[in-house]
Design a protein around this motif. Structure first.
Motif, PDB file in Angstrom:
ATOM      1  N   CYS A  99      -1.422 -12.506   5.110  1.00 21.98           N
ATOM      2  CA  CYS A  99      -2.157 -11.363   5.639  1.00 21.98           C
ATOM      3  C   CYS A  99      -1.141 -10.226   5.698  1.00 21.98           C
ATOM      4  CB  CYS A  99      -2.690 -11.717   7.029  1.00 21.98           C
ATOM      5  SG  CYS A  99      -3.380 -10.315   7.924  1.00 21.98           S
ATOM      6  N   SER A 100      -1.292  -9.220   4.832  1.00 21.01           N
ATOM      7  CA  SER A 100      -0.297  -8.146   4.789  1.00 21.01           C
ATOM      8  C   SER A 100      -0.942  -6.832   4.384  1.00 21.01           C
ATOM      9  CB  SER A 100       0.826  -8.490   3.801  1.00 21.01           C
ATOM     10  OG  SER A 100       1.855  -7.516   3.861  1.00 21.01           O
ATOM     11  N   GLY A 101      -0.724  -5.823   5.204  1.00 22.59           N
ATOM     12  CA  GLY A 101      -1.259  -4.495   4.927  1.00 22.59           C
ATOM     13  C   GLY A 101      -0.320  -3.455   5.494  1.00 22.59           C
ATOM     14  N   GLY A 102      -0.884  -2.451   6.140  1.00 16.50           N
ATOM     15  CA  GLY A 102      -0.017  -1.410   6.679  1.00 16.50           C
ATOM     16  C   GLY A 102      -0.725  -0.503   7.651  1.00 16.50           C
ATOM     17  N   ILE A 103      -0.015   0.565   8.009  1.00 16.48           N
ATOM     18  CA  ILE A 103      -0.502   1.512   9.012  1.00 16.48           C
ATOM     19  C   ILE A 103      -0.503   2.903   8.383  1.00 16.48           C
ATOM     20  CG2 ILE A 103      -0.137   2.402  11.360  1.00 16.48           C
ATOM     21  CD1 ILE A 103       1.816  -0.004  11.777  1.00 16.48           C
ATOM     22  N   ILE A 104      -1.585   3.640   8.581  1.00 19.29           N
ATOM     23  CA  ILE A 104      -1.549   5.036   8.158  1.00 19.29           C
ATOM     24  C   ILE A 104      -1.535   5.924   9.394  1.00 19.29           C
ATOM     25  CG2 ILE A 104      -2.598   4.567   5.922  1.00 19.29           C
ATOM     26  CD1 ILE A 104      -5.225   5.763   6.966  1.00 19.29           C
ATOM     27  N   GLY A 105      -0.890   7.082   9.249  1.00 21.39           N
ATOM     28  CA  GLY A 105      -0.739   7.985  10.393  1.00 21.39           C
ATOM     29  C   GLY A 105       0.675   7.979  10.950  1.00 21.39           C
ATOM     30  N   LEU A 106       1.626   7.416  10.169  1.00 19.73           N
ATOM     31  CA  LEU A 106       3.025   7.337  10.605  1.00 19.73           C
ATOM     32  C   LEU A 106       3.813   8.593  10.218  1.00 19.73           C
ATOM     33  CD1 LEU A 106       3.771   3.660   9.409  1.00 19.73           C
ATOM     34  CD2 LEU A 106       3.122   4.390  11.712  1.00 19.73           C
ATOM     35  N   GLY A 107       3.110   9.555   9.604  1.00 18.67           N
ATOM     36  CA  GLY A 107       3.797  10.755   9.107  1.00 18.67           C
ATOM     37  C   GLY A 107       4.047  10.666   7.615  1.00 18.67           C
ATOM     38  N   GLU A 108       3.504   9.628   6.994  1.00 14.99           N
ATOM     39  CA  GLU A 108       3.697   9.412   5.564  1.00 14.99           C
ATOM     40  C   GLU A 108       2.800  10.337   4.737  1.00 14.99           C
ATOM     41  OE1 GLU A 108      -0.018   7.450   6.501  1.00 14.99           O
ATOM     42  OE2 GLU A 108       1.914   7.387   7.537  1.00 14.99           O
ATOM     43  N   THR A 109       3.067  10.419   3.446  1.00 16.87           N
ATOM     44  CA  THR A 109       2.238  11.220   2.534  1.00 16.87           C
ATOM     45  C   THR A 109       1.256  10.297   1.806  1.00 16.87           C
ATOM     46  OG1 THR A 109       3.773  10.870   0.705  1.00 16.87           O
ATOM     47  CG2 THR A 109       4.170  12.803   2.106  1.00 16.87           C
ATOM     48  N   ASP A 110       0.335  10.900   1.064  1.00 16.88           N
ATOM     49  CA  ASP A 110      -0.567  10.108   0.214  1.00 16.88           C
ATOM     50  C   ASP A 110       0.235   9.260  -0.767  1.00 16.88           C
ATOM     51  OD1 ASP A 110      -3.000  10.865   1.302  1.00 16.88           O
ATOM     52  OD2 ASP A 110      -3.227  12.593  -0.005  1.00 16.88           O
ATOM     53  N   LYS A 111       1.331   9.825  -1.241  1.00 17.92           N
ATOM     54  CA  LYS A 111       2.191   9.108  -2.203  1.00 17.92           C
ATOM     55  C   LYS A 111       2.707   7.805  -1.580  1.00 17.92           C
ATOM     56  CE  LYS A 111       5.981  10.096  -5.374  1.00 17.92           C
ATOM     57  NZ  LYS A 111       7.086  10.998  -5.728  1.00 17.92           N
ATOM     58  N   ASP A 112       3.029   7.840  -0.282  1.00 22.34           N
ATOM     59  CA  ASP A 112       3.501   6.639   0.413  1.00 22.34           C
ATOM     60  C   ASP A 112       2.384   5.613   0.557  1.00 22.34           C
ATOM     61  OD1 ASP A 112       6.249   7.402   0.974  1.00 22.34           O
ATOM     62  OD2 ASP A 112       5.410   8.882   2.340  1.00 22.34           O
ATOM     63  N   THR A 161       0.681  -5.601  -6.652  1.00 22.37           N
ATOM     64  CA  THR A 161       1.510  -6.139  -7.746  1.00 22.37           C
ATOM     65  C   THR A 161       2.353  -7.335  -7.305  1.00 22.37           C
ATOM     66  OG1 THR A 161       3.193  -4.450  -7.288  1.00 22.37           O
ATOM     67  CG2 THR A 161       1.607  -3.973  -9.057  1.00 22.37           C
ATOM     68  N   LEU A 162       2.085  -7.856  -6.109  1.00 27.25           N
ATOM     69  CA  LEU A 162       2.728  -9.119  -5.715  1.00 27.25           C
ATOM     70  C   LEU A 162       2.248 -10.204  -6.680  1.00 27.25           C
ATOM     71  CD1 LEU A 162       2.313  -9.053  -1.817  1.00 27.25           C
ATOM     72  CD2 LEU A 162       4.468  -8.895  -3.055  1.00 27.25           C
ATOM     73  N   PRO A 163       3.075 -11.250  -6.943  1.00 27.15           N
ATOM     74  CA  PRO A 163       2.652 -12.306  -7.874  1.00 27.15           C
ATOM     75  C   PRO A 163       1.294 -12.889  -7.498  1.00 27.15           C
ATOM     76  CG  PRO A 163       4.940 -12.609  -7.219  1.00 27.15           C
ATOM     77  CD  PRO A 163       4.414 -11.481  -6.395  1.00 27.15           C
ATOM     78  N   GLN A 164       1.021 -12.911  -6.182  1.00 29.38           N
ATOM     79  CA  GLN A 164      -0.278 -13.369  -5.685  1.00 29.38           C
ATOM     80  C   GLN A 164      -0.733 -12.360  -4.633  1.00 29.38           C
ATOM     81  OE1 GLN A 164      -0.031 -17.408  -4.269  1.00 29.38           O
ATOM     82  NE2 GLN A 164      -1.979 -17.259  -3.208  1.00 29.38           N
ATOM     83  N   HIS A 165      -1.935 -11.826  -4.780  1.00 26.68           N
ATOM     84  CA  HIS A 165      -2.425 -10.847  -3.806  1.00 26.68           C
ATOM     85  C   HIS A 165      -2.518 -11.474  -2.412  1.00 26.68           C
ATOM     86  CE1 HIS A 165      -4.717  -8.508  -7.175  1.00 26.68           C
ATOM     87  NE2 HIS A 165      -3.434  -8.199  -7.135  1.00 26.68           N
ATOM     88  N   PRO A 166      -2.267 -10.684  -1.353  1.00 26.88           N
ATOM     89  CA  PRO A 166      -2.515 -11.209  -0.009  1.00 26.88           C
ATOM     90  C   PRO A 166      -3.980 -11.625   0.116  1.00 26.88           C
ATOM     91  CG  PRO A 166      -1.369  -9.093   0.099  1.00 26.88           C
ATOM     92  CD  PRO A 166      -1.800  -9.292  -1.318  1.00 26.88           C
ATOM     93  N   GLU A 167      -4.212 -12.698   0.855  1.00 25.21           N
ATOM     94  CA  GLU A 167      -5.594 -13.157   1.074  1.00 25.21           C
ATOM     95  C   GLU A 167      -6.319 -12.178   2.003  1.00 25.21           C
ATOM     96  OE1 GLU A 167      -8.211 -15.428   3.984  1.00 25.21           O
ATOM     97  OE2 GLU A 167      -6.147 -14.813   4.343  1.00 25.21           O
ATOM     98  N   SER A 168      -5.540 -11.474   2.816  1.00 24.58           N
ATOM     99  CA  SER A 168      -6.106 -10.531   3.774  1.00 24.58           C
ATOM    100  C   SER A 168      -5.237  -9.275   3.817  1.00 24.58           C
ATOM    101  CB  SER A 168      -6.148 -11.208   5.143  1.00 24.58           C
ATOM    102  OG  SER A 168      -6.717 -10.358   6.089  1.00 24.58           O
ATOM    103  N   VAL A 169      -5.893  -8.097   3.791  1.00 22.41           N
ATOM    104  CA  VAL A 169      -5.156  -6.825   3.794  1.00 22.41           C
ATOM    105  C   VAL A 169      -5.641  -5.961   4.962  1.00 22.41           C
ATOM    106  CG1 VAL A 169      -4.566  -4.744   2.482  1.00 22.41           C
ATOM    107  CG2 VAL A 169      -4.891  -6.915   1.277  1.00 22.41           C
ATOM    108  N   PRO A 170      -4.918  -5.954   6.088  1.00 20.00           N
ATOM    109  CA  PRO A 170      -5.329  -5.111   7.209  1.00 20.00           C
ATOM    110  C   PRO A 170      -4.980  -3.631   6.952  1.00 20.00           C
ATOM    111  CG  PRO A 170      -3.748  -6.813   7.887  1.00 20.00           C
ATOM    112  CD  PRO A 170      -3.732  -6.756   6.406  1.00 20.00           C
ATOM    113  N   VAL A 171      -5.946  -2.758   7.212  1.00 26.36           N
ATOM    114  CA  VAL A 171      -5.700  -1.315   7.152  1.00 26.36           C
ATOM    115  C   VAL A 171      -5.778  -0.804   8.587  1.00 26.36           C
ATOM    116  CG1 VAL A 171      -6.461   0.904   6.229  1.00 26.36           C
ATOM    117  CG2 VAL A 171      -6.691  -1.168   4.821  1.00 26.36           C
TER     118      VAL A 171
END
Length: 329
Positions: A191-204, A214-224
């Protein structure tokens, strides 16, 4: 023609998808969602902080870091009986996955880790999918968790490789990828995702999704997750992101990783039912239930039940993927 599952996306392709006109992006994501997932079915997860606060890390968004003066009162690892009781309540309220979070920099092979193994085993015996997030893991620890019955392990990337050291300096982006690799070696769902609103850009944001896709195997769960700014942390003044930004992330994740559960995670409290409905339409099919998400507020279960009834959503059964695989063999 069936959509191909790919792990060889280019960053430019990810950028083109992310920057599509929003309605077009939502339509494409919704179409792919219908192809790979049962629409209207949402995985309901409950998250419990089994060991809170006092963490040595300096994650700039986190209320549990020992470096910041926040509302969080540190407490040591909970008693196994209390955790199991919480899992039973969660199951009665409709959750099929129970996630345990411990504010550790890394798991250490000590008595507390042995206690967590016991918790995993007991909750697994209840017929729930058990997930844990305990910080960094080595292969041996991952294998022990698997033996105890752990179904999934959460380890978020948080943001892009390029922006990572603006958020955290006490561990590297590669440390995170190494833990994910160790978990996958032990045949535990990631289960691997990320956080938006940290001051990052769209590029990030594009960079983070590119790494996951592009991980060899996609995470089974992607938290946004949408950052919920916490007083006392370096990011207390950050503005909440808009619903449209969440939808763009969810839809892009759905297109890049069609088989993954895309979880609408932190920030749901600030979202209306209409906003959440749009997120489900864009490909989200997993939520956290309960009134607390580690140390930030979350919509109460009753409100979620009203929303499920209104939108015609049904909770996904536990171990569904495993059951389907065994039937098709």
């Amino acid at each position: 023609m069936q959509t191909e599952i790919r792990n060889n996306w280019t960053k430019q392709e990810v950028e083109e998808i992310y920057n599509m006109p929003l309605m077009e992006l939502m339509y494409k994501a919704s179409t792919i969602h219908k192809e790979f997932q049962k629409t209207g079915e949402v995985q309901v997860c409950t998250l419990l902080s089994v060991k809170t606060g006092g963490c040595k890390e300096d994650c700039s968004y986190c209320s549990q870091s020992a470096r910041y003066n926040t509302h969080v009162q540190p407490h040591k690892l909970m008693r196994t009986d209390d955790v199991v009781q919480k899992a039973k309540q969660a199951k009665e309220n409709g959750s099929t996955r129970f996630c345990m979070g411990a504010a550790w920099r890394e798991a250490r092979s000590n008595r507390d880790f042995e206690k967590v193994l016991g918790m995993v085993s007991e909750i697994n015996d209840m017929g729930m999918e058990v997930c844990a997030t305990l910080g960094m893991l080595d292969v041996e620890q991952a294998e022990k968790l698997k033996e105890a019955g752990l179904y999934a392990y959460n380890h978020n990337l948080d943001t892009s490789r390029e922006y990572y050291d603006k958020v955290i300096t006490t561990r590297t982006f590669d440390d995170r990828l190494e833990t994910i690799a160790n978990v996958q070696k032990a045949k535990i769902s990631v289960c691997s995702g990320g956080i938006i609103g940290l001051g990052e850009t769209d590029k990030d944001r594009i960079g983070m999704l590119y790494t996951l896709a592009t991980l060899p195997q996609h995470p089974e769960s992607v938290p946004v997750n949408a950052l919920v700014p916490v007083e006392g942390t370096p990011m207390e003044g950050n503005k909440m992101v808009s619903t449209w930004e969440m939808i763009r992330m969810i839809a892009t994740a759905r297109i890049l990783m069609p088989k993954a559960m895309v979880r609408l995670s932190a920030g749901r409290t600030e979202m209306t039912t209409e906003a959440q409905a749009l997120c489900f339409m864009a490909g989200a099919n997993s939520i956290f239930a309960g009134d607390q998400l580690l140390t930030t507020p979350n919509p109460e279960e009753d409100a979620d039940k009203v929303m499920f009834n209104l939108l015609g959503l049904t909770p996904r059964a536990s171990f569904k993927e495993v059951k389907e695989e065994s039937v098709s063999v």
